[in-house]
Design a protein around this motif. Structure first.
Motif, PDB file in Angstrom:
ATOM      1  N   ALA A 103      -1.713   3.832   3.974  1.00 26.38           N
ATOM      2  CA  ALA A 103      -1.998   4.835   2.946  1.00 26.38           C
ATOM      3  C   ALA A 103      -1.878   6.240   3.524  1.00 26.38           C
ATOM      4  CB  ALA A 103      -3.403   4.616   2.376  1.00 26.38           C
ATOM      5  N   HIS A 104      -2.438   6.404   4.698  1.00 26.12           N
ATOM      6  CA  HIS A 104      -2.435   7.725   5.320  1.00 26.12           C
ATOM      7  C   HIS A 104      -1.013   8.173   5.652  1.00 26.12           C
ATOM      8  CE1 HIS A 104      -4.078  11.058   7.526  1.00 26.12           C
ATOM      9  NE2 HIS A 104      -3.232  10.786   8.492  1.00 26.12           N
ATOM     10  N   THR A 105      -0.250   7.283   6.266  1.00 25.52           N
ATOM     11  CA  THR A 105       1.114   7.641   6.665  1.00 25.52           C
ATOM     12  C   THR A 105       1.982   7.909   5.436  1.00 25.52           C
ATOM     13  OG1 THR A 105       0.825   6.179   8.557  1.00 25.52           O
ATOM     14  CG2 THR A 105       3.064   6.920   8.088  1.00 25.52           C
ATOM     15  N   ALA A 106       1.812   7.077   4.406  1.00 24.05           N
ATOM     16  CA  ALA A 106       2.612   7.276   3.197  1.00 24.05           C
ATOM     17  C   ALA A 106       2.267   8.614   2.535  1.00 24.05           C
ATOM     18  CB  ALA A 106       2.376   6.125   2.225  1.00 24.05           C
ATOM     19  N   LEU A 107       0.981   8.967   2.535  1.00 21.43           N
ATOM     20  CA  LEU A 107       0.602  10.264   1.955  1.00 21.43           C
ATOM     21  C   LEU A 107       1.190  11.409   2.768  1.00 21.43           C
ATOM     22  CD1 LEU A 107      -3.085   9.512   0.879  1.00 21.43           C
ATOM     23  CD2 LEU A 107      -1.253  10.264  -0.633  1.00 21.43           C
ATOM     24  N   ASN A 108       1.260  11.231   4.088  1.00 18.85           N
ATOM     25  CA  ASN A 108       1.908  12.258   4.918  1.00 18.85           C
ATOM     26  C   ASN A 108       3.370  12.411   4.528  1.00 18.85           C
ATOM     27  OD1 ASN A 108      -0.332  12.897   6.360  1.00 18.85           O
ATOM     28  ND2 ASN A 108       0.278  11.847   8.250  1.00 18.85           N
ATOM     29  N   VAL A 109       4.025  11.283   4.346  1.00 16.34           N
ATOM     30  CA  VAL A 109       5.443  11.321   3.949  1.00 16.34           C
ATOM     31  C   VAL A 109       5.589  12.012   2.599  1.00 16.34           C
ATOM     32  CG1 VAL A 109       7.409   9.900   3.249  1.00 16.34           C
ATOM     33  CG2 VAL A 109       6.071   9.286   5.275  1.00 16.34           C
ATOM     34  N   LEU A 110       4.710  11.638   1.693  1.00 14.41           N
ATOM     35  CA  LEU A 110       4.751  12.216   0.350  1.00 14.41           C
ATOM     36  C   LEU A 110       4.536  13.724   0.411  1.00 14.41           C
ATOM     37  CD1 LEU A 110       4.913  11.253  -2.634  1.00 14.41           C
ATOM     38  CD2 LEU A 110       2.428  11.300  -2.659  1.00 14.41           C
ATOM     39  N   HIS A 120      -7.068   0.739  -5.283  1.00 10.41           N
ATOM     40  CA  HIS A 120      -6.089  -0.007  -6.083  1.00 10.41           C
ATOM     41  C   HIS A 120      -5.321  -1.024  -5.233  1.00 10.41           C
ATOM     42  CE1 HIS A 120      -6.312   1.702 -10.165  1.00 10.41           C
ATOM     43  NE2 HIS A 120      -6.781   2.780  -9.547  1.00 10.41           N
ATOM     44  N   SER A 121      -5.400  -0.862  -3.908  1.00  7.58           N
ATOM     45  CA  SER A 121      -4.766  -1.854  -3.029  1.00  7.58           C
ATOM     46  C   SER A 121      -5.704  -3.024  -2.753  1.00  7.58           C
ATOM     47  CB  SER A 121      -4.359  -1.211  -1.700  1.00  7.58           C
ATOM     48  OG  SER A 121      -3.419  -0.191  -1.920  1.00  7.58           O
ATOM     49  N   VAL A 128       0.843  -1.208   0.000  1.00  7.24           N
ATOM     50  CA  VAL A 128       0.000   0.000   0.000  1.00  7.24           C
ATOM     51  C   VAL A 128       0.876   1.255   0.000  1.00  7.24           C
ATOM     52  CG1 VAL A 128      -1.686   1.333   1.317  1.00  7.24           C
ATOM     53  CG2 VAL A 128      -1.933  -1.156   1.155  1.00  7.24           C
ATOM     54  N   ALA A 129       1.879   1.257   0.873  1.00  4.50           N
ATOM     55  CA  ALA A 129       2.751   2.428   0.971  1.00  4.50           C
ATOM     56  C   ALA A 129       3.560   2.616  -0.309  1.00  4.50           C
ATOM     57  CB  ALA A 129       3.679   2.296   2.178  1.00  4.50           C
ATOM     58  N   ALA A 130       3.961   1.510  -0.931  1.00  3.16           N
ATOM     59  CA  ALA A 130       4.763   1.599  -2.156  1.00  3.16           C
ATOM     60  C   ALA A 130       3.956   2.208  -3.304  1.00  3.16           C
ATOM     61  CB  ALA A 130       5.272   0.218  -2.551  1.00  3.16           C
TER      62      ALA A 130
END
Lengths: 194, 347
Positions: free
Chosen positions: A92-99, A153-154, A51-53
């Motif tokens: 998803a949420h954490t990855a979007l924060n990183v992004l 998509h996940s 998901v994060a990828a």
């Protein structure tokens, strides 16, 4: 994955909240790590990184996000049966924060990627450039659209996405469609200008 | 019949069973909708490929070993400190915690204290006055308005400090050996921040009812500090007292909002650690400390259970406790026993 439970995992109703508080009281040691962490980690690690990828386009960054997500999960009282859905949403949420926090860096990467390169590296540079562009566009999407897109998509169902984002199942399609339309435009814009 | 909306066409690709029969029949017979559906499908595939998961094989064993929780003794031994190790990364936080205690007391005194911690004993760190007031930066999760800053300044004596802060200045019964003379008095006013939670900006799981748009007031201080300088020009002893940090809410209970914030994935560790120090009644003070630099233990001071912080080289120590809504700290380059004697003898 258990469809119903994933949906409810992210809905802290007052009852569930009270239940959690009650459970907290029965855990006298703050910060204790839940017993089923290793089992859940081994079962869902691949999914959480995946998901994060999708958001970050980088395996290393996605694995870092997964570490953070499982740490949070380890300290949580999310019922085991709801773990998979909770982890996907958290990833998803954490990855979007990183992004989002790395948006400036992404712009720099774009600038670098757009600079002239040796012909033999051109193809690789193009792939890098496209990846950077997709991430930049994803970072600019409204949060709900980006979340709906990534979760769908996940492999989360419309009902699960709806529950996670407080949408009606009927509007998930609209939200995902808007996100895809915006990303497609971004990709086409660069394709035609390049 | 009207053409179904794009969202319906999108769902038709993924979950045709979720689309009404009438819509499905319409699309099957409508050239316009079939053309639209093709566009929607192409976009979905294009974007799907652009955000594909291309991680390949993963080493789950290695990843598990990397997880701090997997190797930390949290599940068996001293979970409290393990948690702190997890949530606090900056070495200055012990100093910060003491500074919080001196809040209001202040920037000057606290800076001195931090200097001891940072430049002589622990990795140098840069810390700003904004950190010292120790209000968590919640600006990413809603609107944070700081309406009152502490305005730390020296005053002439204890009476002036009391007049300005309304706090009974603790009087040291007997100074430890090696500390002498009169202290300097520093006072600071209330730090007040108003935070309005914005669920859309915060993202994450749906908050409990009433949390979105909820407003809380976070208050720290006022406070007063007495600082005895040593010959070397660093504080030998600091005795501070401040109104304990507290949060007030006129809507949902503060704990509900705080717990929701703490549950949000991606909340920075230091913000979480600071947030945990705020309680609705100001009755507890979970101190965030870096356990690799500072040892923590507890001791009794009157009726209160105090937290004792000691730097690993034993050069510095602090005793901190909360009683009746006030937090008091006794800190300095002294033995814990000497500090405890000062703490227990305060009048």
């Amino acid at each position: 994955m258990d469809l119903g439970s994933a949906a409810t995992a992210v809905l802290p109703t007052p009852e569930r909240r009270a239940e959690r508080d009650d459970r907290k009281e029965r855990q006298p040691v703050p910060g204790a790590v839940r017993d089923d962490l290793e089992e859940v980690f081994r079962r869902d690690y691949r999914r959480v990184v995946g998901v994060a990828a999708r958001v970050l386009g980088s395996r290393d960054a996605a694995e870092d996000v997964a570490q953070e997500v499982f740490l949070s999960f380890g300290r949580s009282t999310v019922p085991a049966g709801e773990a998979t859905g909770w982890l996907s949403v958290a990833a998803a949420h954490t990855a979007l924060n990183v992004l989002r926090s790395g948006r400036r860096r992404t712009s720099r990467e774009e600038a670098t990627a757009a600079s002239p390169v040796a012909p033999d590296a051109a193809e690789e540079a193009l792939a890098l450039e496209e990846r950077a562009r997709v991430r930049a566009a994803l970072a600019r999407l409204p949060r709900k659209q980006a979340m709906a897109l990534v979760l769908r998509h996940s492999g989360l169902s419309y009902a699960e996405v709806a529950a996670a984002l407080d949408l009606s199942p009927g509007s998930v399609g609209t939200t995902v469609r808007r996100a895809e339309s915006a990303l497609r435009e971004e990709l086409n814009r660069h394709a035609s200008s390049g | 019949m009207r053409h179904p909306a794009e969202g319906v066409l999108r769902r038709l690709l993924d979950e045709p069973a979720g689309v009404a029969d009438a819509d499905r029949r319409h699309v099957a017979d409508c050239a316009h909708c079939l053309a639209e559906l093709a566009v929607v499908r192409d976009d979905a595939m294009l974007v799907g490929a652009a955000i594909a998961d291309s991680t390949g094989d993963l080493d789950t064993d290695a990843a598990w070993r990397r997880l701090p929780a997997a190797s930390a003794p949290a599940r068996v031994a001293v979970p409290h400190r393990s948690r702190l190790r997890d949530i606090v990364k900056r070495p200055a936080v012990a100093g910060l915690a003491v500074a919080l205690v001196l809040t209001g007391a202040g920037t000057a005194a606290a800076n001195d204290w931090l200097k001891i911690f940072s430049t002589e004993r622990i990795t140098p760190v840069s810390i700003s006055a904004a950190d010292l007031v120790a209000l968590p930066d919640l600006s990413a999760y809603g609107d944070l308005v700081i309406s009152s800053r502490p305005d730390v300044h020296p005053v002439a004596d204890a009476a002036a400090a009391e007049a300005e802060t309304g706090i009974d200045v603790p009087e040291v019964a007997e100074l430890p050996r090696g500390v002498s003379g009169d202290p300097e008095y520093q006072v600071g006013g209330e730090v007040v921040a108003t935070f309005t939670f914005d669920a859309t900006r915060a993202g994450g799981p749906l908050p409990p009812p009433g949390v979105d748009g909820a407003t809380v007031r976070l208050v720290a201080g006022p406070g007063v500090a007495q600082v005895w300088q040593s010959d070397a020009g660093i504080p030998a002893l600091v005795v501070g007292r401040a109104t304990a940090p507290a949060a007030f809410s006129d809507g949902v209970p503060f704990e509900v909002l705080r717990d929701h914030l703490l549950s949000l994935p991606g909340l920075p560790d230091d913000v979480g650690a600071q947030l945990r120090t705020f309680t609705a009644d100001g009755a507890s003070l979970p101190l965030p400390v870096p356990s690799n630099e500072v040892r923590t233990s507890t001791a009794q001071v009157g009726d209160a259970t105090a937290t004792v912080l000691t730097s690993r080289d034993r050069a510095l120590a602090a005793v901190v406790w909360v009683d009746d809504g006030e937090v008091t700290a006794v800190a300095g380059s002294l033995d814990v026993d000497e500090l405890l004697a000062v703490a227990r003898g305060l009048r």
